[in-house]
Structures are given as structure tokens and as C-alpha cells.
Design a protein around this motif. Structure first.
Motif, PDB file in Angstrom:
ATOM      1  N   TYR A   1      -2.055  -1.492  18.808  1.00  0.00           N
ATOM      2  CA  TYR A   1      -2.645  -0.355  18.107  1.00  0.00           C
ATOM      3  C   TYR A   1      -1.739   0.871  18.106  1.00  0.00           C
ATOM      4  CZ  TYR A   1      -7.364  -2.333  17.531  1.00  0.00           C
ATOM      5  OH  TYR A   1      -8.447  -3.063  17.138  1.00  0.00           O
ATOM      6  N   ASN A   2      -0.694   0.863  18.909  1.00  0.00           N
ATOM      7  CA  ASN A   2       0.181   2.032  18.986  1.00  0.00           C
ATOM      8  C   ASN A   2       0.667   2.409  17.592  1.00  0.00           C
ATOM      9  OD1 ASN A   2       2.783   3.543  19.249  1.00  0.00           O
ATOM     10  ND2 ASN A   2       2.231   3.399  21.396  1.00  0.00           N
ATOM     11  N   SER A   3       0.497   3.686  17.251  1.00  0.00           N
ATOM     12  CA  SER A   3       0.772   4.059  15.864  1.00  0.00           C
ATOM     13  C   SER A   3       2.266   4.081  15.550  1.00  0.00           C
ATOM     14  CB  SER A   3       0.130   5.401  15.535  1.00  0.00           C
ATOM     15  OG  SER A   3       0.641   6.383  16.396  1.00  0.00           O
ATOM     16  N   HIS A   4       3.118   4.096  16.552  1.00  0.00           N
ATOM     17  CA  HIS A   4       4.558   4.109  16.282  1.00  0.00           C
ATOM     18  C   HIS A   4       5.226   2.752  16.494  1.00  0.00           C
ATOM     19  CE1 HIS A   4       4.719   8.473  15.913  1.00  0.00           C
ATOM     20  NE2 HIS A   4       3.796   8.452  16.869  1.00  0.00           N
ATOM     21  N   TYR A   5       4.890   2.109  17.616  1.00  0.00           N
ATOM     22  CA  TYR A   5       5.578   0.857  17.939  1.00  0.00           C
ATOM     23  C   TYR A   5       4.715  -0.362  17.673  1.00  0.00           C
ATOM     24  CZ  TYR A   5       7.428   4.583  20.821  1.00  0.00           C
ATOM     25  OH  TYR A   5       7.889   5.787  21.258  1.00  0.00           O
ATOM     26  N   GLY A   6       3.473  -0.120  17.291  1.00  0.00           N
ATOM     27  CA  GLY A   6       2.508  -1.211  17.245  1.00  0.00           C
ATOM     28  C   GLY A   6       2.731  -2.174  16.096  1.00  0.00           C
ATOM     29  N   LEU A   7       2.346  -3.407  16.342  1.00  0.00           N
ATOM     30  CA  LEU A   7       2.525  -4.458  15.345  1.00  0.00           C
ATOM     31  C   LEU A   7       1.659  -4.209  14.112  1.00  0.00           C
ATOM     32  CD1 LEU A   7       4.151  -7.053  15.189  1.00  0.00           C
ATOM     33  CD2 LEU A   7       2.149  -8.282  15.999  1.00  0.00           C
ATOM     34  N   PHE A   8       0.443  -3.700  14.302  1.00  0.00           N
ATOM     35  CA  PHE A   8      -0.472  -3.532  13.174  1.00  0.00           C
ATOM     36  C   PHE A   8       0.103  -2.578  12.123  1.00  0.00           C
ATOM     37  CE2 PHE A   8      -4.528  -4.725  15.721  1.00  0.00           C
ATOM     38  CZ  PHE A   8      -4.125  -6.047  15.674  1.00  0.00           C
ATOM     39  N   ASN A   9       0.584  -1.433  12.591  1.00  0.00           N
ATOM     40  CA  ASN A   9       1.157  -0.498  11.629  1.00  0.00           C
ATOM     41  C   ASN A   9       2.444  -1.039  11.028  1.00  0.00           C
ATOM     42  OD1 ASN A   9      -0.802   1.373  11.576  1.00  0.00           O
ATOM     43  ND2 ASN A   9       0.114   2.732  13.094  1.00  0.00           N
ATOM     44  N   HIS A  10       3.161  -1.811  11.821  1.00  0.00           N
ATOM     45  CA  HIS A  10       4.376  -2.445  11.334  1.00  0.00           C
ATOM     46  C   HIS A  10       4.041  -3.375  10.168  1.00  0.00           C
ATOM     47  CE1 HIS A  10       8.551  -3.450  11.737  1.00  0.00           C
ATOM     48  NE2 HIS A  10       8.287  -4.739  11.831  1.00  0.00           N
ATOM     49  N   ILE A  11       2.992  -4.156  10.345  1.00  0.00           N
ATOM     50  CA  ILE A  11       2.586  -5.082   9.279  1.00  0.00           C
ATOM     51  C   ILE A  11       2.085  -4.307   8.054  1.00  0.00           C
ATOM     52  CG2 ILE A  11       0.873  -6.851   8.657  1.00  0.00           C
ATOM     53  CD1 ILE A  11       1.088  -7.840  11.577  1.00  0.00           C
ATOM     54  N   LEU A  12       1.290  -3.258   8.308  1.00  0.00           N
ATOM     55  CA  LEU A  12       0.803  -2.437   7.191  1.00  0.00           C
ATOM     56  C   LEU A  12       1.979  -1.877   6.387  1.00  0.00           C
ATOM     57  CD1 LEU A  12      -2.213  -0.358   8.557  1.00  0.00           C
ATOM     58  CD2 LEU A  12      -2.239  -2.408   7.152  1.00  0.00           C
ATOM     59  N   SER A  13       3.057  -1.524   7.081  1.00  0.00           N
ATOM     60  CA  SER A  13       4.185  -0.898   6.394  1.00  0.00           C
ATOM     61  C   SER A  13       4.845  -1.862   5.405  1.00  0.00           C
ATOM     62  CB  SER A  13       5.217  -0.383   7.405  1.00  0.00           C
ATOM     63  OG  SER A  13       5.881  -1.474   8.005  1.00  0.00           O
ATOM     64  N   TRP A  14       4.723  -3.162   5.631  1.00  0.00           N
ATOM     65  CA  TRP A  14       5.270  -4.122   4.666  1.00  0.00           C
ATOM     66  C   TRP A  14       4.577  -3.980   3.318  1.00  0.00           C
ATOM     67  CZ3 TRP A  14       4.596  -8.962   8.281  1.00  0.00           C
ATOM     68  CH2 TRP A  14       5.502  -8.855   9.338  1.00  0.00           C
ATOM     69  N   PHE A  15       3.316  -3.594   3.373  1.00  0.00           N
ATOM     70  CA  PHE A  15       2.555  -3.473   2.127  1.00  0.00           C
ATOM     71  C   PHE A  15       2.483  -2.023   1.648  1.00  0.00           C
ATOM     72  CE2 PHE A  15       0.882  -7.008   4.646  1.00  0.00           C
ATOM     73  CZ  PHE A  15       1.133  -8.052   3.780  1.00  0.00           C
ATOM     74  N   GLY A  16       3.276  -1.178   2.275  1.00  0.00           N
ATOM     75  CA  GLY A  16       3.310   0.208   1.847  1.00  0.00           C
ATOM     76  C   GLY A  16       2.095   1.019   2.265  1.00  0.00           C
ATOM     77  N   VAL A  17       1.283   0.475   3.191  1.00  0.00           N
ATOM     78  CA  VAL A  17       0.117   1.228   3.660  1.00  0.00           C
ATOM     79  C   VAL A  17       0.582   2.188   4.751  1.00  0.00           C
ATOM     80  CG1 VAL A  17      -2.170   1.047   4.702  1.00  0.00           C
ATOM     81  CG2 VAL A  17      -1.350  -0.746   3.162  1.00  0.00           C
ATOM     82  N   PRO A  18       0.161   3.453   4.693  1.00  0.00           N
ATOM     83  CA  PRO A  18       0.614   4.398   5.721  1.00  0.00           C
ATOM     84  C   PRO A  18       0.090   4.038   7.111  1.00  0.00           C
ATOM     85  CG  PRO A  18      -1.072   5.389   4.320  1.00  0.00           C
ATOM     86  CD  PRO A  18      -0.699   4.080   3.690  1.00  0.00           C
ATOM     87  N   ALA A  19       0.798   4.520   8.109  1.00  0.00           N
ATOM     88  CA  ALA A  19       0.426   4.222   9.491  1.00  0.00           C
ATOM     89  C   ALA A  19      -0.956   4.775   9.811  1.00  0.00           C
ATOM     90  CB  ALA A  19       1.461   4.824  10.438  1.00  0.00           C
ATOM     91  N   GLN A  20      -1.753   4.000  10.543  1.00  0.00           N
ATOM     92  CA  GLN A  20      -3.101   4.411  10.917  1.00  0.00           C
ATOM     93  C   GLN A  20      -3.132   4.854  12.371  1.00  0.00           C
ATOM     94  OE1 GLN A  20      -5.741   4.380   8.682  1.00  0.00           O
ATOM     95  NE2 GLN A  20      -4.117   3.903   7.212  1.00  0.00           N
ATOM     96  N   GLN A  21      -4.025   5.807  12.666  1.00  0.00           N
ATOM     97  CA  GLN A  21      -4.245   6.224  14.054  1.00  0.00           C
ATOM     98  C   GLN A  21      -5.393   5.377  14.605  1.00  0.00           C
ATOM     99  OE1 GLN A  21      -2.347   8.403  15.561  1.00  0.00           O
ATOM    100  NE2 GLN A  21      -1.285   9.269  13.809  1.00  0.00           N
ATOM    101  N   TRP A  22      -5.075   4.187  15.001  1.00  0.00           N
ATOM    102  CA  TRP A  22      -6.120   3.214  15.351  1.00  0.00           C
ATOM    103  C   TRP A  22      -7.082   3.692  16.421  1.00  0.00           C
ATOM    104  CZ3 TRP A  22      -6.674  -0.858  12.254  1.00  0.00           C
ATOM    105  CH2 TRP A  22      -5.577  -1.246  11.474  1.00  0.00           C
TER     106      TRP A  22
END
Lengths: 299, 272, 402
Positions: free
Chosen positions: A135-156
Motif C-alpha cells: 500500500y505504500n504510496s511511493h514504493y508500493g506494488l499497487f501504485n506501481h501497477i496503477l502507473s502502468w495504466f496511467g492511473v495516479p498514485a493513491q493514498q491507500w
């Protein structure tokens, strides 16, 4: 008297069978809850614990105050939110996973039973660390995956609205496995002959699922629903290790509220009052479940 | 036949996709336990360690009083299996016997499941203390020996066993205990397997209660030991990951062993 | 079968140990917290006192408070216990800690004058000496010398205004770069700024002062960090990585971070330093750490005090620093050459001006409310005055309860 002995002799075995379990539950659950009930009418804190003469009765003050406490009210709302979204998800996903795993008998399916069960067996500390990273907004896998689709980073975990959902996701992930094996065990109890009969009648797969499998799972479904419900009303570990109830108390659950007041702040009386409210809610919900179930059986 | 193959493929793909989702945190945990500390915060995150190290595991074993903690954990596991049989006996009685108070006592048992654990901890501690059982294995094991969840699960499954089957054995002259062990236990093997796994996990991960009870480090469990590694400020993630990964491995082995029985059992109930 | 023999062995284990203590040796039970795994000092003590066997039980920090609660409840605690400084009022008020005043003459190393001013405040409750500082920690400013030099502060900011000025320039770098972290979940952190702005938060008469200009000014100052982009509202950046990469060229934290930065960011060796906190009215920092107390249920009071006295000697304090990197609570230990490294010397200097949080048992509860109020102001956008009035009212209620 003799009649009594005779009666007892008649029921000797069932009483003997339940005795050890009942004695232990009575000692370590029922008596303590009675103690807690008494405590909830006092102002007991650490000083009271050290020396009982420091304890004073306060009547219903704790109960009145707890309902005036905005954090407690918020925790009630949050708990309801967790239960309403989480419980149906768990029951459906667990049943789905069990049906999927029951589909084949090959090595692949056997291996994946372990895979699906893995989350349930992990130590909560490990879960906290791993999910904290995911869930980490900088190093986390979820935001990393979202970034592939151009979705901005979330504050999980730091966005008040999203944090509740993030915790539910985690808790669902963690509780699927246990309920899945209960369903799996129940699925094994359905006699093959039922399906064979249906096949002769030319029933489709879907119909078989709907008219044989699901109704025959009702015992297990009832069990899973009740225990999941009770478990989720006591939602505790996830917010404790992930968010401590924040941000802005948006993930605070009733059980965490009780823990904070009892063990962190040593307001045992206040915490006991809160836990009684929780206890009564759970009983009410369970009784309701049993009532609905009884109606179900009658049709 | 083609339809059947397509269906199988769809199911398999679903299975694997779902499984991968479930597994991500695990893969992450296992691979991270081999990462050096400074690789934890790499951007973008690395799945496989760039620099492979077993230092975390070496630290883990040198810092923990490993054998003692393992022994205690195993003792608790053993007792949890004893408790499992007590649960099964009670569940059986509730499911298959008519006796005065059956319903009421069962609801009482259920009620204990609804008690929030946070509130009974201190009363239970005071009780154990009054019995003089603090700092003993008995004090650690007794309060959790039986549980409503287990009794409920056994009752739920055992009530599906046909009563005729039990009556038949009685007519053959079998004693009640013998019926339980020779008829009921084999039929409900899947539930025993489920409960066995649960009991093992609960005991294996037991943490707060053993700590509260123990006035001597010789009674600590593995989970308590792992918590000791956590400092007052911040903590060493690699070490924690290694600890977590290590704790999970035995559970996976036990699960793989038991889960066979979940599937293999339940043949007799088909006789209905 | 193997399982069974293990079980039996486990059951008998407890009683054997009890006997061991009885063989002519006095047993001293000591509870130490989590990371204190090194036994050098314990062995040294046992060598010097052959009649005593010290049995140490390590307690994980995260559950230490729970464990102590139950020990008080059952009146069966250890002889000596390590305590987090903020817990002392609660346990002292409950009467769980032995009054050490009568022993001070006999064991001069326990006397107040040996310790830093801030640490002295954690020793007594109700005019009784109930605990002895074992190690201390305080917070200082860690900063990147190279990056701060670029904005004109190679020595680090010395005042609130300089800090703000440097911060705004650093935030202007953009690209996800900030100036400093704020530990908004930690009341110790917020307290430092309150003290620096001249607020005592709670006075000797147990009256709270949260809705007065001094405290509100501190909150306003901190809030401006968020408003000007010096600090992100929510950030889970790894501090070490962000310090290394310059996203956070400043942070305020304690001595445990030194080794962390050295280990996890070796690339910036020589490009960072520590300095005392920037001042407003003063530059007070937080003083924390751990003390040692005697549980009043002890039957070995004499031995327990002697043990604490040993732990407070200069040599023991230095050993504790060597094995566990815990900073000495005893002032004289700081004259040692170990602390000549400027990165450490800063801590010695800051300790001269560091205070513990208000020494009342209600503090934990009040600080939870204060943190929540600050969160409402920053994350929730609430009005400072409204929230502070509310906080002050709640604190008053809590303090008036008993």
C-alpha cells in the motif's frame, strides 16, 4: 431424588461429553464476562487494579458517556461499514473459491488449495509488514501497477475514504482461505448420486450448481455467515496493525476503541461498558440470523 | 467434448489468476527476506532481490533462543489438539443427543464466541493468578483449550450424519465412546482436518497470552521471540520478513498434510 | 511419543528453575524491554555480587504496557523493571513503584544531581523518588549539509524564521522534493514546538493551556509547513531513502537514526550532520528514554536498589552505550571521548535543554486528543481556535476527574 439420578443416568453420556468443554468455557469466558459487567459500573483504572479500595461505583455513567463519545459513535458506524461490505464479499468469494478448487482433482488444483489458504495462515505481523509495503504510496506494488495504466498514485492508507476500503480488501484476502476450506469440506459431503440423477434428467451444469450444490451447502453457508459476521463485528487486528484507527478515526473499529481505552489508557470500566454495547450488538445480530435461518428451513 | 475442454481451460485460468492475486504478498515476503536492508525502499520496487543475502536468517537464528521457543510452541500445539477432541465431543453431544438443556447450553456456548477478547483478558488473568497457575504451561494452555467456534463447527457437520447409522451401531452393542471414536471421527475426518489446521495455526502463532502468563523467558513462544526483535523505534524489516517467512513454512507443510483428509473423507455419509 | 516426552519436559521445566534460585543464591528478577538483548552488564553484576543470580526476562516493547498492567493486577511483578518514562506517573500513582528516597544516601550514584535536568523531572512523583534514569534520548535536527548550503544554511537553520525560510526555498525545488518531515502522530514531536513557543501545555496546578496563543502559535507554525509545501500531508516515503535522495533534506529525530542513516544511506557519508533544534523563545527538545524502578511487591528491595545503582555508574552507562547504543543518562559519562564525534556531541548539547512531557498520568489520554485535534486541523481543515478550545475543554475534564 431417585428419579433425578435415573434421569441423569439416562443422559449420562451427552453430559459427560459436554462437561469438559462447558467447564472450561464457564471458567474462562462466562465468569470473566460477568466480572467485566460488574467492572463496567465502576471507575476502575490502574490504581483500582493495584488496590481494590480505590474503586468506586459510578452507576450507568460509563454507558451514558460512551454514547456521547464521538469516537465511539464513529467506530460504530465504521464497524457497520466493514460488516456490510466485508461479510457478503467473504462468503461469496470463499464459496466461489471452494467451487473452483473442487472442480478438478489434478495436481494443479491440489496445489492451489494451499495457495488460496496461505493468507489465512500468516502471522498478522507479517501481513502488516507486507501489506504496508504493497500500500505504500511511493514504493508500493499497487501504485506501481496503477502507473502502468496511467492511473495516479493513491493514498491507500492515509486517505480517510479509501483507508476503510483498503482494510476491507486486506481482511477479505485474509479470511477467504479459512471459510473456503469449510465449504470445501462441506462439498465433499454431497453424494455423487445426486449429480448423477440430475445428469440423467439432463440438467445443465449451472442448474446443478444452483439447485443441488448451493442448497446442500446451506449448513456450511449458515456457519460461515454467522462466524464471519461475529468475527467482523469484532474487527480489530487489521486497523490495529495498519492504521491504528486513523486517519481522523476513519478506520477506528469498536473493538479497537475498546482496546485503546482499556489497555492503552487503563480506563477499564469505560472499556468494559463499550464492550458490553458491542456484545449486545453481536447477540442481536446472531439471534436475527438464527431467526431468519429457522424461517428458511420451514419452507 | 470441445465445450468441456474450453470450460476446463476457463476454470484453470480463473484458478491461476485468483491464486496469483492471493500469492503476491507471499512472494513479496519470501523474496524480501533475502534482500539486504537498503533494498527495501528501492524505486521502483524490486520483486527479486538484486543482491541475494541470507544475513536476515542468520541473524534470526543467532538472536533467538530458538530451541526453547520451539519446544514451548510445540507443547501448545500438542494441547490444542487435545482441546480439539474436547470440542468434537461437545459438538457431537449437541448434534446427536437429546437431553434437557441441549439448546440452552448450546446458545450459551455460542454466546462465548461473541465476547470481545479485549475485555476478558484481565479477569481471566486474575482467575489464573488466583488458581496459582501463572508462569505455568497450564496457565498458558487452559483458557484457550476449547472454543465455541470449534464446537459450533463440529455440531454443524455432525448434525448431517444420519441418526440411523448411530442407532445401528448401538444395536450392535457398541458403547457410546466407541461409537464416537470408531464411527463419528472417521466420518467427520474433513472437519477434523479443518479444525486440526486451525488449532495448529492458533497455537503456532500464539503470542499475547503466553507473554502475559510467562514470568520467565523459558516459557516464551516463537511469536513472542519474534516480537522481541522489534525495537522501541522503528525496526529491521529484513529480519522481520525472515521471521515471518520462517513462521509460515511449517504451517504450509501441516496444511498440505491435513488437506488431503479434507477431500478423502466423507465417503460414508453418502450412504444416506 | 516424542511429542509426549517434550510435553512432560515442558511441564517440569518451571519448577526446577525455581529451585535453582534457592540454592543459597538470591534471585533478582529483572524485566528489560525488547531490544536490550546484550547481557554484558548482567554478567558483570553477577561477577561482582556472587550471592545474587539475576534472571532477566525480556519483554517486547509493543506489549510491555499490557504485561505491566497484569503484573500490577496480580501484585506479582519483578524486582526491577525498566519503564518507558511516560508510564511512570500512571504506575507511581497506582502505588506500584517503591519509594527509593531512603536509599539515596547509601547509593550516591542514584542522586538527582548526577542527571540531566530533564531526566530529573522523570524521577519523582508526589515528592517520592520512584525511578532512576537508565538511558536517555532526545531529538535533534538531522540535515543534509550540501543541500542546506545551497539555500544558504550550511550550518542548518538556527531559528524558527530561518527554518521557515530554508524550508520554503527547499520546497521550491519541486519535483516531489520537500523540506522536512513532521511526525504528526507523535505528541512528543508537537510538544517540542509548543515548548519552543513558550507554552507549558499543562501547568503545576494541572490546568491546561492549549487554547492560548503560545500553543496555538506552535500549531499554526507547523500547519504552515503543510500549507507551503514544505511537508506533504500524507507521506509514506522511507525516511532513509528520502534523506539520501534529498526529498527530505531535514528531519527531527532521535539517536537511533544515526546508525540507520549510516547503514542505509552510506552514499551520503560526510554530507549530513546533526544540530540542536531551531529556537523561538527557546530550543527545547523532548527528553525520553527509559528509567529503572523497583516494584513495590519486591522482597529483595535492598538487592534491587543495589542493582539499579550499579546500572547507573558511569562505567556501566558507557558499556550500555557500547553494546546497545543507548545514550547515558548520567551527565559525567558524556565527558568520555566516545562522544567527541560532533554527530553525537549534538545530543549531549541538546540534552542540556530537553524536557520530558508533563508528568501526569492523564498525559497519554490528553496527548491522544491533541494528536486528533492537530489531525483535524491539518487533514480535516478545521479551524485552529475552535479545535483548541475543544481540546482544552476535554483536557480540563480529564484533569478534574480525580
Amino acid at each position: 431424588m431417585q428419579n433425578f439420578i435415573k434421569r441423569f443416568n439416562h443422559y449420562k453420556y451427552p453430559y459427560m461429553f459436554i462437561a469438559p468443554a462447558l467447564v472450561l468455557l464457564l471458567t474462562f469466558s462466562i465468569i470473566p464476562i460477568i466480572v467485566a459487567l460488574v467492572i463496567s459500573f465502576t471507575d476502575i483504572d490502574l490504581a483500582g487494579l493495584a488496590n481494590y479500595s480505590n474503586i468506586e461505583g459510578v452507576g450507568f455513567d460509563n454507558f451514558i458517556n460512551v454514547f456521547k463519545d464521538p469516537v465511539f459513535l464513529k467506530s460504530m458506524f465504521n464497524t457497520m461499514f466493514y460488516v456490510i461490505i466485508g461479510v457478503p464479499l467473504v462468503v461469496m468469494l470463499a464459496m466461489g473459491a471452494a467451487l473452483l478448487l473442487n472442480y478438478g482433482t489434478g495436481l494443479l488444483f491440489k496445489t492451489f488449495r494451499v495457495v488460496y489458504y496461505m493468507p489465512s495462515i500468516t502471522n498478522i505481523v507479517a501481513v502488516a509488514v507486507v501489506w504496508g509495503y504493497l500500500y505504500n504510496s511511493h514504493y508500493g506494488l499497487f501504485n506501481h501497477i496503477l502507473s502502468w495504466f496511467g492511473v495516479p498514485a493513491q493514498q491507500w492508507l492515509t486517505d480517510p475514504a479509501l483507508a476503510k476500503l483498503s482494510l476491507i480488501l486486506l481482511a477479505v484476502w485474509k479470511s477467504i482461505g479459512l471459510n473456503m476450506i469449510i465449504f470445501l469440506a462441506a462439498l465433499q459431503g454431497i453424494p455423487r448420486s445426486y449429480y448423477e440423477a440430475a445428469e440423467i434428467d439432463g440438467a445443465s451444469k449451472w442448474k446443478k450448481l444452483l439447485y443441488i450444490t448451493v442448497p446442500l451447502l446451506s449448513f456450511a453457508t449458515f456457519f460461515v455467515t454467522i462466524t464471519t459476521l461475529i468475527g467482523w463485528i469484532q474487527f480489530f487486528e487489521e486497523p490495529l496493525v495498519m492504521t491504528k484507527g486513523g486517519p481522523l478515526n476513519s478506520t477506528m473499529s469498536m473493538a479497537l476503541f475498546i482496546y485503546n481505552n482499556g489497555f492503552q489508557l487503563s480506563n477499564f470500566g469505560y472499556a468494559a461498558a463499550g464492550s458490553f454495547v458491542l456484545f449486545i450488538i453481536i447477540i442481536a445480530v446472531t439471534v436475527l440470523q438464527f431467526a431468519v435461518k429457522r424461517k428458511d428451513v420451514e419452507y | 467434448m470441445a465445450a468441456k475442454r474450453i470450460e476446463k481451460t476457463v476454470m484453470t485460468v480463473l484458478l491461476i489468476a485468483g491464486g496469483l492475486l492471493m500469492m503476491i504478498p507471499f512472494i513479496w515476503m519470501i523474496t524480501s527476506s533475502f534482500k539486504p536492508e537498503n533494498e527495501f525502499t528501492a524505486v521502483p520496487p524490486t520483486l527479486l532481490p538484486k543482491e541475494f543475502t541470507i544475513k536476515n536468517y542468520v541473524d534470526l537464528f543467532t538472536k533467538l533462543d530458538f530451541i526453547v521457543y520451539l519446544k514451548n510452541t510445540l507443547i501448545i500445539v500438542f494441547w490444542s489438539f487435545v482441546g480439539l477432541f474436547l470440542n468434537a465431543l461437545a459438538g457431537y453431544a449437541f448434534a446427536k443427543y437429546e437431553f434437557p438443556g441441549n439448546k440452552k447450553l448450546f446458545y450459551l456456548v455460542l454466546a462465548t464466541m461473541m465476547i470481545p477478547g479485549q475485555v476478558t483478558m484481565i479477569p481471566v488473568y486474575l482467575l489464573i493468578n488466583a488458581m496459582g497457575l501463572t508462569n505455568t504451561m497450564a496457565g498458558i494452555v487452559l483458557p484457550g483449550l476449547v472454543g465455541a467456534f470449534g464446537i459450533f463447527l463440529f455440531r454443524q457437520f455432525m448434525s448431517t450424519i444420519p441418526t440411523d447409522l448411530i442407532e445401528a451401531s448401538r444395536l450392535d452393542g457398541a458403547g457410546e465412546l466407541r461409537i464416537f471414536f470408531q464411527l463419528i471421527v472417521p466420518i467427520t475426518k474433513p472437519v477434523f482436518a479443518v479444525q486440526g489446521i486451525l488449532a495448529f495455526i492458533g497455537a503456532w502463532n500464539s503470542f499475547l497470552w503466553p507473554l502475559i502468563m510467562a514470568n520467565d523467558q523459558k516459557l516464551y513462544t516463537l511469536s513472542v521471540g519474534l516480537q522481541l526483535l522489534k525495537g522501541q523505534h522503528g525496526s529491521d524489516f529484513g529480519l522481520q520478513m525472515a521471521g515471518a517467512a520462517f513462521m509460515v513454512v511449517p504451517i504450509i507443510i501441516v496444511f498440505s498434510f491435513f488437506q488431503k483428509h479434507i477431500i478423502e473423507g466423507y465417503t460414508i455419509s453418502g450412504m444416506k | 511419543m516424542l511429542m509426549f516426552s517434550v510435553v512432560l519436559a515442558g511441564c517440569s521445566g518451571g519448577s526446577e528453575d525455581a529451585k535453582e534460585g534457592g540454592e543459597g543464591k538470591k534471585e533478582l528478577k529483572v524485566w528489560l524491554m525488547g531490544d536490550t538483548t546484550d547481557e554484558t552488564l548482567i554478567k558483570e553484576y553477577e561477577e561482582k555480587n556472587p550471592g545474587v543470580k539475576v534472571s532477566v526476562q525480556l519483554i517486547p516493547w509493543g506489549s510491555a504496557h499490557d504485561k505491566l498492567l497484569t503484573a500490577v493486577a496480580s501484585k506479582s511483578g519483578p524486582d526491577v523493571v525498566q519503564m518507558g518514562t511516560t508510564w511512570i506517573p500512571e504506575f507511581a500513582q497506582a502505588g506500584a513503584l517503591l519509594d527509593l528516597t531512603p536509599y539515596l544516601e547509601q547509593y550516591p550514584s542514584l542522586k538527582q544531581e548526577n542527571y540531566f535536568d530533564g531526566a530529573i523531572q522523570t524521577m519523582s512523583y508526589d515528592d517520592k523518588v520512584v525511578s532512576i534514569p537508565w538511558y536517555v534520548e532526545t531529538r535533534v535536527l538531522f540535515y543534509r549539509t550540501d543541500i542546506l548550503a545551497e539555500v544558504g544554511y550550511p550550518e542548518g537553520p538556527k531559528t524558527w524564521d530561518e527554518m521557515k525560510d530554508a524550508g520554503e526555498k527547499l520546497a521550491a525545488r519541486g519535483n516531489g522534493n520537500y523540506a522536512i518531515t513532521i511526525d504528526a502522530k507523535d505528541m512528543n514531536y508537537l510538544s517540542m514546538f509548543a515548548w519552543q513557543n513558550g507554552s507549558d501545555m499543562i501547568d503545576e496546578n494541572r490546568k491546561p493551556h492549549f487554547n492560548e496563543p503560545e500553543f496555538m502559535g506552535a500549531m499554526e507554525y507547523l500547519k504552515s509547513f503543510y500549507d507551503t509545501g514544505m511537508t506533504p500531508l500524507a507521506s509514506d516515503l522511507d525516511l532513509f531513502a528520502a534523506f539520501k535522495d534529498g526529498q527530505f533534506p531535514m528531519f527531527i529525530s532521535g539517536p537511533w537514526m544515526i546508525q540507520g542513516v549510516k547503514d542505509k544511506a552510506p552514499e551520503i557519508e560526510g554530507k549530513w550532520a546533526t544540530t540542536t533544534l531551531p529556537a523561538k523563545e527557546n530550543n527545547a527538545s523532548f527528553l525520553g528514554g527509559a528509567n529503572m524502578s523497583v516494584f513495590n511487591t519486591t522482597k529483595n528491595a535492598e538487592e534491587a536498589v543495589k542493582f539499579i545503582s550499579f546500572m547507573s555508574e558511569k562505567e556501566s552507562q558507557l558499556t550500555n552505550y557500547d553494546v546497545a547504543k543507548n545514550l547515558p543518562a548520567v551527565k559525567s559519562a558524556w565527558e568520555d571521548q566516545r562522544f567527541e564525534d560532533p554527530i553525537f556531541a549534538t545530543f549531549g548539547k541538546q540534552l542540556e535543554n530537553a524536557k520530558p512531557v508533563p508528568f501526569i498520568k492523564e498525559w497519554d489520554a490528553i496527548s491522544k486528543e491533541a494528536i486528533a485535534a492537530f489531525e483535524k486541523i491539518t487533514v480535516g481543515g478545521a479551524d485552529i481556535k475552535t479545535e483548541m478550545d475543544l481540546l482544552n475543554q476535554k483536557a480540563t475534564e480529564m484533569l478534574n476527574k480525580k
